[in-house]
Design an enzyme around this catalytic site. Structure first.
Site, PDB file in Angstrom:
ATOM      1  CG  ASP A 131      -1.770   1.217   1.353  1.00  0.00           C
ATOM      2  OD1 ASP A 131      -2.645   1.409   0.486  1.00  0.00           O
ATOM      3  OD2 ASP A 131      -1.568   2.006   2.305  1.00  0.00           O
ATOM      4  CD  GLU A 164      -2.286   2.806  -3.316  1.00  0.00           C
ATOM      5  OE1 GLU A 164      -3.212   3.604  -3.556  1.00  0.00           O
ATOM      6  OE2 GLU A 164      -1.969   2.469  -2.160  1.00  0.00           O
TER       7      GLU A 164
END
Length: 575
Positions: A243, A280
């Site tokens: 993330d 990401e």
């Protein structure tokens, strides 16, 4: 053996029941203790210098939640049934992102197992699971996790996750787990008393940054590297989605991502199956996916929001916030991956990104919808089915790795809202305002008027998928379109060819024709029927392989498309 890293403590006890057992210094800030009779299922806490009882920073099991005791968990006790699983590679794959708590009415790992047949019939290759560590309360997207080595009991605990991974593998599905290393949640975070886990000054909107490059950071990095390896090794997970890596503050010569990639590569060799790392990142920097020997970080792939934004603008017409730059951007992103590859970004007020057209397309994970792009809208609303069919047609015939978000394959009406369940009143009451401030400048000025309270249980319940929608003919037809697209992608190597230099796009104001070898993917994005040129060659009527509207016709080099429709046509092989 109990062990904990607490370099600042002068004395550490492990507490079991009402009894405290002194731990011995093992050097390097580590403390250890052998407790006779302790083992799998034993509840324990640590006390530093006689202070409050705290859960283990590396707890594998938190059955009573983030404020409860840790429980000893023995990974070797679980009996796996996936001995024949040899893993799955990313090239050519389709990913399906889901949130365990809202994927089924029950919101558990075991309930998700009951839906795997649907995913197999859909044709996807990987299930990507949003974060599963313990969080405050009983509902959360997962990005407020604090016990990063554990699995929330709400979903079924560590054994529940293993049962799901095992069932996925026996069904032929790989598993990617979403992990969060750039911050921890605001509630129940007890790492700081144990050591210098957090950066002295750096932070992001979501919280204080972890200490990856300051004094004492060797063990902090080992904490995150070890965590990544745990999921891949002990839970048999096939890949990790990392993330918001742009929020990792690391000035070392060897970045944490490169270190995780090197350790993952070594583990892959040891276990004999491919292990995939996907970042990401909003940096538009291909160095993330560049091999380490070529000076990159060595990750397998990265999310590419530019493709999402270009698709979204093309099929919805929305232009607010960061979407404003992406009008007419589809031809560029389909051939060069990034739209902002050094170009000016009006949203950021500066130039952004660097060229990436040399990177194979499969290294870009792209979507028409995901948890962020839906859930970051005040009402959690999804694309209208007509727009989504167009977007899916372009995505699933692209050179990238497509990712679907749960329910989009049948055009679900369920929103995906932002929801939390904070225990502390100040966090619960302030969450809506914090969320509003996060999106200042995104074009959501009416956020406060439209967004439901994240802490209300109904916000969570409204986000659950309604599987009964599949009994409706319109939803079934939508699902058939997705199944046909994925099957077409499997049947024609041109559609999984990742070489961006082999993609050509002809386009006008409201249409485009994408050249994929001997195939043409033609889309009419406007409200009026039109005829497009497919290029040199002969295209017979029987050469329409797939069309969202059956009234599409082809003759010679021209294709007639109804409004807002897409067709895939094959060049007549006899020519």
């Amino acid at each position: 053996m109990f062990e904990v890293w607490a370099p600042r403590a002068t004395a550490v006890d492990v507490e079991i029941g009402e009894v405290r057992y002194p731990m011995s210094s093992a050097g390097g800030g580590w403390w250890t203790a052998e407790v006779p009779g302790a083992g799998h299922g034993t509840d324990y806490r640590f006390r530093l210098d006689g202070g409050e009882a705290l859960p283990d920073p590396r707890t594998r099991w938190q059955p009573e939640g983030i404020f409860g005791p840790s429980r000893v968990y023995d990974h070797d006790r679980f009996e796996w049934g996936d001995a024949l699983w040899r893993g799955r590679d990313l090239p050519g794959a389709v990913i399906y992102e889901l949130h365990i708590g809202t994927f089924t009415p029950e919101g558990t790992f075991d309930a998700a197992i009951g839906k795997l047949e649907h995913l197999v019939e859909l044709g996807v290759d990987f299930v990507e699971i949003m974060p599963v560590p313990p969080v405050p309360g009983g509902r959360n997207w997962g990005y407020d996790g604090v016990d990063l080595w554990a699995v929330t009991e709400t979903y079924g605990g560590p054994d529940g996750l293993k049962r799901l991974v095992d069932a996925c593998h026996r069904s032929g599905l790989g598993v990617i787990l979403d992990v969060v290393y750039n911050h921890l949640g605001p509630s129940g975070n007890f790492l700081a008393p144990f050591g210098p886990y957090f950066h002295s000054s750096a932070s992001s909107f979501w919280g204080q940054a972890v200490n990856l490059d300051g004094p004492g950071s060797d063990e902090v990095r080992a904490y995150f590297v070890g965590n990544a390896l745990q999921w891949l090794r002990d839970y048999h997970v096939d890949g990790l989605r990392l993330d918001a890596v742009h929020a990792l503050h690391d000035d070392r010569a060897t970045h944490l991502l490169e270190e995780i990639a090197a350790e993952t590569e070594a583990l892959s060799a040891a276990v004999g199956r491919p292990l995939t790392l996907i970042a990401e990142s909003d940096l538009n920097d291909p160095r993330l996916m560049t091999p380490r020997e070529a000076g990159g970080f060595g990750l397998a792939a990265a999310w590419n929001d530019d493709v999402h934004h270009a698709l979204h603008v093309a099929v919805t017409g929305e232009r607010h916030g960061y979407y404003d730059d992406f009008h007419g951007a589809l031809p560029k992103v389909l051939t060069r991956a990034y739209y902002h590859d050094g170009t000016y970004s009006s949203f950021r007020g500066r130039s952004h990104g660097r060229p990436a057209s040399h990177v194979p397309g499969y290294r870009f994970v792209c979507c028409a919808q995901n948890h962020d792009q839906i859930g970051n809208r005040a009402e959690g609303d999804r694309m209208a089915p007509e727009a989504l069919r167009l977007a899916a047609g372009l995505l699933l015939t692209s050179p990238f790795t497509p990712m679907l978000f749960m329910g989009e394959e049948w055009g679900t009406r369920a929103p995906f809202l932002f929801f939390t369940d904070h225990v502390e009143p100040q966090l619960r009451e302030g969450e809506g305002e914090r969320r509003r401030r996060e999106f200042v400048g995104f074009g959501y000025d009416d956020w406060a008027d439209k967004a439901p309270d994240p802490g209300e249980e109904m916000t969570f319940l409204r986000s659950k998928l309604d599987w009964g929608e599949l009994d409706d003919d319109a939803h079934r037809a939508h699902l058939d379109w997705y199944r046909a697209l994925i099957a077409l992608r499997r049947a024609h190597p041109e559609l999984t060819d990742p070489r961006l230099e082999r993609v050509r796009v002809d386009h006008g104001e409201s249409w485009l024709v994408v050249h994929r070898g001997g195939l043409r993917v033609a889309a009419n994005l406007g409200p009026v029927a039109l005829t497009v040129k497919l290029g040199t060659g002969r295209f017979a009527p029987g050469n329409i392989l797939l069309a969202s509207d059956p009234s599409a016709t082809v003759e010679g080099e021209e294709l007639s498309l109804p409004p807002r429709s897409l067709a895939v046509v094959r060049l007549d092989p006899a020519v």
